[in-house]
Motif scaffolding. Structure first.
Motif, PDB file in Angstrom:
ATOM      1  N   UNK A  25       0.876  -1.170   0.000  1.00  0.00           N
ATOM      2  CA  UNK A  25       0.000   0.000   0.000  1.00  0.00           C
ATOM      3  C   UNK A  25       0.911   1.216   0.000  1.00  0.00           C
ATOM      4  N   UNK A  26       0.685   2.125  -0.939  1.00  0.00           N
ATOM      5  CA  UNK A  26       1.541   3.291  -1.074  1.00  0.00           C
ATOM      6  C   UNK A  26       0.709   4.472  -1.570  1.00  0.00           C
ATOM      7  N   UNK A  64       1.097   8.293  -3.430  1.00  0.00           N
ATOM      8  CA  UNK A  64       2.008   9.156  -4.165  1.00  0.00           C
ATOM      9  C   UNK A  64       1.281   9.898  -5.268  1.00  0.00           C
ATOM     10  N   UNK A  65       2.057  10.568  -6.104  1.00  0.00           N
ATOM     11  CA  UNK A  65       1.505  11.346  -7.204  1.00  0.00           C
ATOM     12  C   UNK A  65       1.749  10.628  -8.523  1.00  0.00           C
ATOM     13  N   UNK A  66       0.727  10.625  -9.390  1.00  0.00           N
ATOM     14  CA  UNK A  66       0.841  10.002 -10.704  1.00  0.00           C
ATOM     15  C   UNK A  66       1.827  10.812 -11.538  1.00  0.00           C
ATOM     16  N   UNK A  67       2.827  10.121 -12.122  1.00  0.00           N
ATOM     17  CA  UNK A  67       3.879  10.782 -12.884  1.00  0.00           C
ATOM     18  C   UNK A  67       3.419  11.296 -14.244  1.00  0.00           C
ATOM     19  N   UNK A  68       2.580  10.543 -14.922  1.00  0.00           N
ATOM     20  CA  UNK A  68       2.005  10.968 -16.205  1.00  0.00           C
ATOM     21  C   UNK A  68       0.710  10.195 -16.406  1.00  0.00           C
ATOM     22  N   UNK A  69      -0.125  10.663 -17.324  1.00  0.00           N
ATOM     23  CA  UNK A  69      -1.392   9.991 -17.588  1.00  0.00           C
ATOM     24  C   UNK A  69      -1.146   8.512 -17.877  1.00  0.00           C
ATOM     25  N   UNK A  89      -5.843  -2.809 -19.352  1.00  0.00           N
ATOM     26  CA  UNK A  89      -4.773  -2.583 -18.388  1.00  0.00           C
ATOM     27  C   UNK A  89      -4.353  -1.122 -18.465  1.00  0.00           C
ATOM     28  N   UNK A  90      -4.110  -0.542 -17.309  1.00  0.00           N
ATOM     29  CA  UNK A  90      -3.563   0.811 -17.221  1.00  0.00           C
ATOM     30  C   UNK A  90      -2.181   0.686 -16.605  1.00  0.00           C
ATOM     31  N   UNK A  91      -1.200   1.252 -17.270  1.00  0.00           N
ATOM     32  CA  UNK A  91       0.167   1.262 -16.739  1.00  0.00           C
ATOM     33  C   UNK A  91       0.519   2.712 -16.454  1.00  0.00           C
ATOM     34  N   UNK A  92       1.056   2.950 -15.250  1.00  0.00           N
ATOM     35  CA  UNK A  92       1.375   4.319 -14.858  1.00  0.00           C
ATOM     36  C   UNK A  92       2.483   4.305 -13.817  1.00  0.00           C
ATOM     37  N   UNK A  93       3.102   5.466 -13.634  1.00  0.00           N
ATOM     38  CA  UNK A  93       4.136   5.587 -12.615  1.00  0.00           C
ATOM     39  C   UNK A  93       3.573   6.408 -11.453  1.00  0.00           C
ATOM     40  N   UNK A  94       4.055   6.084 -10.276  1.00  0.00           N
ATOM     41  CA  UNK A  94       3.625   6.773  -9.063  1.00  0.00           C
ATOM     42  C   UNK A  94       4.882   7.282  -8.361  1.00  0.00           C
ATOM     43  N   UNK A  95       4.951   8.593  -8.142  1.00  0.00           N
ATOM     44  CA  UNK A  95       6.092   9.193  -7.454  1.00  0.00           C
ATOM     45  C   UNK A  95       5.839   9.129  -5.952  1.00  0.00           C
ATOM     46  N   UNK A 109      16.356  12.182   7.983  1.00  0.00           N
ATOM     47  CA  UNK A 109      17.005  13.189   8.804  1.00  0.00           C
ATOM     48  C   UNK A 109      18.361  12.659   9.251  1.00  0.00           C
ATOM     49  N   UNK A 110      19.385  13.472   9.030  1.00  0.00           N
ATOM     50  CA  UNK A 110      20.736  13.139   9.452  1.00  0.00           C
ATOM     51  C   UNK A 110      21.256  14.348  10.227  1.00  0.00           C
ATOM     52  N   UNK A 111      21.245  14.244  11.536  1.00  0.00           N
ATOM     53  CA  UNK A 111      21.635  15.380  12.364  1.00  0.00           C
ATOM     54  C   UNK A 111      20.620  16.491  12.212  1.00  0.00           C
ATOM     55  N   UNK A 112      21.087  17.660  11.797  1.00  0.00           N
ATOM     56  CA  UNK A 112      20.195  18.810  11.602  1.00  0.00           C
ATOM     57  C   UNK A 112      19.636  18.877  10.181  1.00  0.00           C
ATOM     58  N   UNK A 113      20.182  18.078   9.283  1.00  0.00           N
ATOM     59  CA  UNK A 113      19.802  18.157   7.879  1.00  0.00           C
ATOM     60  C   UNK A 113      18.694  17.162   7.548  1.00  0.00           C
ATOM     61  N   UNK A 114      17.661  17.657   6.861  1.00  0.00           N
ATOM     62  CA  UNK A 114      16.568  16.814   6.411  1.00  0.00           C
ATOM     63  C   UNK A 114      16.560  16.815   4.887  1.00  0.00           C
ATOM     64  N   UNK A 115      16.550  15.628   4.304  1.00  0.00           N
ATOM     65  CA  UNK A 115      16.493  15.510   2.848  1.00  0.00           C
ATOM     66  C   UNK A 115      15.292  14.658   2.460  1.00  0.00           C
ATOM     67  N   UNK A 116      14.785  14.904   1.270  1.00  0.00           N
ATOM     68  CA  UNK A 116      13.659  14.138   0.742  1.00  0.00           C
ATOM     69  C   UNK A 116      14.177  13.243  -0.363  1.00  0.00           C
ATOM     70  N   UNK A 117      13.908  11.949  -0.251  1.00  0.00           N
ATOM     71  CA  UNK A 117      14.308  10.970  -1.256  1.00  0.00           C
ATOM     72  C   UNK A 117      13.054  10.544  -2.015  1.00  0.00           C
ATOM     73  N   UNK A 118      13.094  10.653  -3.340  1.00  0.00           N
ATOM     74  CA  UNK A 118      11.940  10.309  -4.167  1.00  0.00           C
ATOM     75  C   UNK A 118      12.264   9.149  -5.093  1.00  0.00           C
ATOM     76  N   UNK A 119      11.234   8.429  -5.485  1.00  0.00           N
ATOM     77  CA  UNK A 119      11.382   7.324  -6.430  1.00  0.00           C
ATOM     78  C   UNK A 119      10.087   7.186  -7.223  1.00  0.00           C
ATOM     79  N   UNK A 120      10.217   6.679  -8.438  1.00  0.00           N
ATOM     80  CA  UNK A 120       9.035   6.392  -9.255  1.00  0.00           C
ATOM     81  C   UNK A 120       8.822   4.889  -9.265  1.00  0.00           C
ATOM     82  N   UNK A 121       7.596   4.479  -9.001  1.00  0.00           N
ATOM     83  CA  UNK A 121       7.226   3.062  -9.009  1.00  0.00           C
ATOM     84  C   UNK A 121       6.328   2.829 -10.217  1.00  0.00           C
TER      85      UNK A 121
END
Length: 125
Positions: free
Chosen positions: A9-10, A12-17, A28-34, A40-52
């Motif tokens: 279960x995930x 995310x946002x649809x990458x394209x129609x 069948x519908x094939x699509x990507x989901x971002x 968080x590493x110490x004081x720094x927060x980063x966002x890691x993204x992937x397309x499924x």
């Protein structure tokens, strides 16, 4: 022995129609989901993204549900993992895991915590 489950279960946002293909009795519908998460590493927060890459199958009479799979739409997708293996024309073997959506819908808004109910006074003392 512990039982294993083949589910995901995930949200995310649809990458394209969605790319939709129709067959005799199903489509069948094939699509990507971002999807992303914060790390968080110490004081720094980063966002890691992937397309499924996701595929969803429906009988043709129910294929109108694919109309919701448009670029930028936020969806919650539930389903299972399907391994595929094949051999190309050169004889090389390939494999991949396909995420098959059995359910997809717009995520519900976070429910607010209900206000505490007032205690009823006891009658008859």
């Amino acid at each position: 022995m512990k039982e294993t489950k083949n589910t995901f279960a995930v949200t995310g946002f649809v990458g394209k129609d969605a790319e939709i293909r129709s067959f005799e009795s199903a489509s069948v519908a094939r699509f990507s989901l971002a999807v992303s998460r914060q790390e968080k590493s110490g004081e720094e927060t980063t966002r890691t993204s992937a397309f499924m890459n996701i595929e969803a199958w429906r009988k043709n009479e129910n294929a109108d549900s694919f109309n919701r799979i448009k670029k930028g739409a936020m969806l919650t997708v539930e389903g299972y993992f399907k391994p595929e293996e094949w051999q190309d024309a050169d004889g090389s073997k390939h494999n991949r895991v396909v995420l098959v959506a059995t359910k997809f819908e717009e995520p519900s808004e976070k429910e607010e915590t209900p206000a505490p109910k007032a205690k009823k006074e006891k009658k008859g003392k």
